[in-house]
Design a protein around this motif. Structure first.
Motif, PDB file in Angstrom:
ATOM      1  N   ALA A 150       1.225  14.971   4.301  1.00 32.81           N
ATOM      2  CA  ALA A 150      -0.327  14.999   4.559  1.00 32.81           C
ATOM      3  C   ALA A 150      -0.867  14.245   3.362  1.00 32.81           C
ATOM      4  O   ALA A 150      -1.913  13.619   3.452  1.00 32.81           O
ATOM      5  N   ALA A 151      -0.439  14.708   1.957  1.00 28.74           N
ATOM      6  CA  ALA A 151      -1.183  14.026   0.811  1.00 28.74           C
ATOM      7  C   ALA A 151      -0.836  12.557   1.031  1.00 28.74           C
ATOM      8  O   ALA A 151      -1.708  11.721   0.510  1.00 28.74           O
ATOM      9  N   PHE A 152       0.189  12.055   1.438  1.00 25.28           N
ATOM     10  CA  PHE A 152       0.623  10.595   1.586  1.00 25.28           C
ATOM     11  C   PHE A 152      -0.227   9.991   2.433  1.00 25.28           C
ATOM     12  O   PHE A 152      -0.938   8.766   2.225  1.00 25.28           O
ATOM     13  N   LEU A 153      -0.630  10.700   3.565  1.00 23.93           N
ATOM     14  CA  LEU A 153      -1.317   9.904   4.721  1.00 23.93           C
ATOM     15  C   LEU A 153      -2.926   9.972   4.233  1.00 23.93           C
ATOM     16  O   LEU A 153      -3.368   8.858   4.616  1.00 23.93           O
ATOM     17  N   SER A 154      -3.143  10.934   3.350  1.00 21.03           N
ATOM     18  CA  SER A 154      -4.597  11.118   2.817  1.00 21.03           C
ATOM     19  C   SER A 154      -4.961   9.842   1.927  1.00 21.03           C
ATOM     20  O   SER A 154      -5.834   9.088   1.733  1.00 21.03           O
TER      21      SER A 154
ATOM     22  N   GLU B 135       3.646   5.876  -5.678  1.00 19.89           N
ATOM     23  CA  GLU B 135       3.749   6.027  -7.007  1.00 19.89           C
ATOM     24  C   GLU B 135       2.946   7.056  -7.506  1.00 19.89           C
ATOM     25  O   GLU B 135       3.299   7.682  -8.650  1.00 19.89           O
ATOM     26  N   LYS B 136       1.851   7.582  -6.919  1.00 20.55           N
ATOM     27  CA  LYS B 136       0.906   8.889  -7.062  1.00 20.55           C
ATOM     28  C   LYS B 136       1.689   9.881  -7.132  1.00 20.55           C
ATOM     29  O   LYS B 136       0.960  10.945  -7.241  1.00 20.55           O
TER      30      LYS B 136
ATOM     31  N   GLU C  25       9.886   9.753   4.297  1.00 21.88           N
ATOM     32  CA  GLU C  25       9.843  11.349   4.525  1.00 21.88           C
ATOM     33  C   GLU C  25      10.858  11.705   3.481  1.00 21.88           C
ATOM     34  O   GLU C  25      10.765  12.748   2.634  1.00 21.88           O
ATOM     35  N   ALA C  26      12.152  11.093   3.243  1.00 21.48           N
ATOM     36  CA  ALA C  26      13.042  11.277   2.098  1.00 21.48           C
ATOM     37  C   ALA C  26      12.613  11.014   0.595  1.00 21.48           C
ATOM     38  O   ALA C  26      12.895  11.898  -0.074  1.00 21.48           O
ATOM     39  N   ALA C  27      11.660   9.850   0.664  1.00 20.94           N
ATOM     40  CA  ALA C  27      11.103   9.713  -0.901  1.00 20.94           C
ATOM     41  C   ALA C  27      10.086  10.688  -1.158  1.00 20.94           C
ATOM     42  O   ALA C  27       9.975  11.198  -2.367  1.00 20.94           O
ATOM     43  N   LEU C  28       9.402  11.512  -0.163  1.00 19.01           N
ATOM     44  CA  LEU C  28       8.322  12.364  -0.263  1.00 19.01           C
ATOM     45  C   LEU C  28       9.037  13.853  -0.384  1.00 19.01           C
ATOM     46  O   LEU C  28       8.776  14.737  -1.439  1.00 19.01           O
TER      47      LEU C  28
ATOM     48  N   ALA D 163       0.800  -1.308   0.164  1.00 13.30           N
ATOM     49  CA  ALA D 163       0.115   0.231  -0.056  1.00 13.30           C
ATOM     50  C   ALA D 163       0.833   1.144  -0.014  1.00 13.30           C
ATOM     51  O   ALA D 163       0.743   2.208  -0.741  1.00 13.30           O
ATOM     52  N   ILE D 164       2.156   1.136   0.860  1.00 15.29           N
ATOM     53  CA  ILE D 164       2.867   2.510   0.760  1.00 15.29           C
ATOM     54  C   ILE D 164       3.600   2.656  -0.504  1.00 15.29           C
ATOM     55  O   ILE D 164       3.700   3.790  -1.223  1.00 15.29           O
ATOM     56  N   ASP D 165       3.958   1.482  -1.262  1.00 18.31           N
ATOM     57  CA  ASP D 165       4.453   1.789  -2.642  1.00 18.31           C
ATOM     58  C   ASP D 165       3.525   2.260  -3.534  1.00 18.31           C
ATOM     59  O   ASP D 165       3.799   3.148  -4.463  1.00 18.31           O
TER      60      ASP D 165
END
Length: 467
Positions: free
Chosen positions: A213-217, A206-207, A261-264, A200-202
């Protein structure tokens, strides 16, 4: 899913009590099965001297209570075998769950050792716990239905850790309990909650979300419940009992909170291993002899990829100046050798600690025999009857003299505490060692590729270009 079995271990015909205990624990500690002892843990005993410590506590029990059973009826220790479904669990997690099972089953009142075997398709634990309690006043008493109670406790731990369980332990048609093969036959290996969370994280990354905040959403949209507490982020899937914290020790390398966080932020792409692993360039001219044009084309493409990887690595780590790269390579190499030396000294200290514990156990067990030998004024008859124990006592004294050089022998509790501290120190050093080793490999590979490109690999070429 884990199947369990509880077994009594008694004196093996033809062997002494000490040899019988050593025989079963040595099987559990087999370095081939435990990856050189990597997956062994213990409670209130040392894996290296577990058989001697079990025996010592039994001697204390006899001295304190005066009770002693016949050899053929005395249970020396109990063995729990816990087997997991292939592909469902990692060895370190299996060992941790085995330790929790032993702790809950014995309520912390018995010494135990947990050995995880990885030599078969299914990872399994062998747990041995002393039948004598730590306070040397009681023995473990098996009870009717203990096997089923152990199975229920194991199932509880599996559910807590997101593993599957056997929902129908009896076969309806035959009225018999399912064995492991019958239960697993024809079943697909279910994904654990941790594996589903990683997927689910991957999918969310990918989006390309704009921030945390957008990631957690996106994670909430995929059905996950999000919890943020004291800066830590945890997720819970539908049907999952406990939250799973975002950390690499639970989910694997690349899935820690700092990694996400580094990936974001864009400083790292994805969650897997380093995306630009640098390898050394091939010297095509020296390797071309005897090979065709196909190899030459492949080597050129390979070298182009390695130069691109080296450049990406230098950009990511802000090493675009050659002097910075040279300094970084020297620093990481020096750090690697320093850690290597610290690990060797820690391992030497652990070996000394192991020898002292073995000598302490041996000394405590044989000292009463030697004291009686002195009381009897070194009787030859007494020596003939107890020669083995007297020799062991003298060997323990010789070990103390060799290791401590006349200093007072430390207490067993102090040795155990020192052992725990040294093991923890070794784990931390090895974690840093592996990280620095990989960093050194990439820095030196990148530097070697740059040296090759600039012609510094040729003797004297670097000084000539600098002039």
């Amino acid at each position: 899913m884990a199947t369990t079995r509880l077994m009594k271990r008694k004196t093996t015909p033809g062997l002494s009590v000490a040899q019988s205990i050593k025989d079963c624990t040595d099987y559990g500690k087999n370095p081939v099965k435990t990856e050189d002892g990597k997956y062994i843990s213990a409670y209130e005993c040392d894996p290296a001297t577990v058989d001697a410590e079990f025996l010592l506590w039994k001697s204390r029990y006899r001295a304190a209570t005066g009770r002693e059973q016949k050899a053929d009826k005395d249970v020396l220790c109990y063995q729990i075998r816990q087997s997991f479904l292939p592909g469902e669990i990692a060895p370190e997690d299996a060992n941790r769950i085995g330790y929790e099972l032993a702790m809950r089953w014995t309520k912390g009142k018995h010494q135990f050792i947990v050995t995880t075997h990885t030599d078969k398709a299914h990872i399994h634990n062998h747990i041995y716990y002393n039948s004598t309690t730590l306070d040397c006043t009681h023995k473990y008493r098996d009870f009717l239905g203990s096997g089923r109670a152990l199975g229920r406790l194991s199932d509880t731990l599996c559910l807590e850790n997101g593993l599957s369980v056997v929902k129908q332990p009896k076969m309806k048609s035959q009225g018999k309990y399912k064995n492991y093969g019958e239960w697993a036959k024809g079943r697909e290996r279910p994904l654990t909650f941790q594996q589903k969370l990683c997927a689910a994280i991957d999918a969310a990354l990918e989006k390309q979300p704009s921030g945390l905040a957008a990631f957690l959403s996106l994670m909430e949209q995929s059905g996950y419940e999000v919890k943020q507490q004291r800066g830590a982020i945890s997720f819970r899937a539908p049907g999952q009992e406990r939250f799973t914290r975002l950390r690499s020790s639970t989910l694997g390398k690349g899935y820690g909170q700092k990694d996400i966080e580094a990936a974001l932020s864009g400083s790292r792409t994805g969650t897997g291993h380093h995306s630009h692993r640098v390898n050394l360039i091939i010297d095509i001219q020296s390797k071309l002899q005897g090979k065709g044009s196909g190899y030459e084309r492949w080597a050129k493409v390979f070298n182009l990829k390695q130069m691109a990887a080296a450049l990406a690595f230098l950009q990511e780590n802000n090493l675009m100046e050659y002097e910075q790269l040279e300094k970084k390579a020297a620093e990481t190499t020096e750090h690697f050798h320093t850690l290597s030396g610290q690990i060797k000294s820690t391992e030497a200290a652990l070996q000394t600690n192991k020898e002292l514990k073995a000598a302490t156990v041996q000394y405590a067990r044989t000292r009463p025999v030697f004291q009686e030998y002195k009381v009897r004024k070194y009787s030859r008859r007494f020596l003939a009857e107890h020669e083995a124990d007297i020799e062991l006592y003298r060997a323990a004294c010789a070990d103390f003299k060799r290791i401590l050089d006349g200093a007072k022998p430390p207490k067993m509790d102090e040795l155990k505490e020192e052992s725990r501290e040294l093991v923890e120190k070794k784990k931390k050093l090895y974690a840093e060692y592996r990280k620095v080793k990989e960093e050194m490999r990439e820095v030196t590979a990148a530097k070697a590729n740059i040296d090759y490109l600039l012609g510094y690999a040729e003797p004297g070429r670097k000084k000539e270009q600098e002039r």
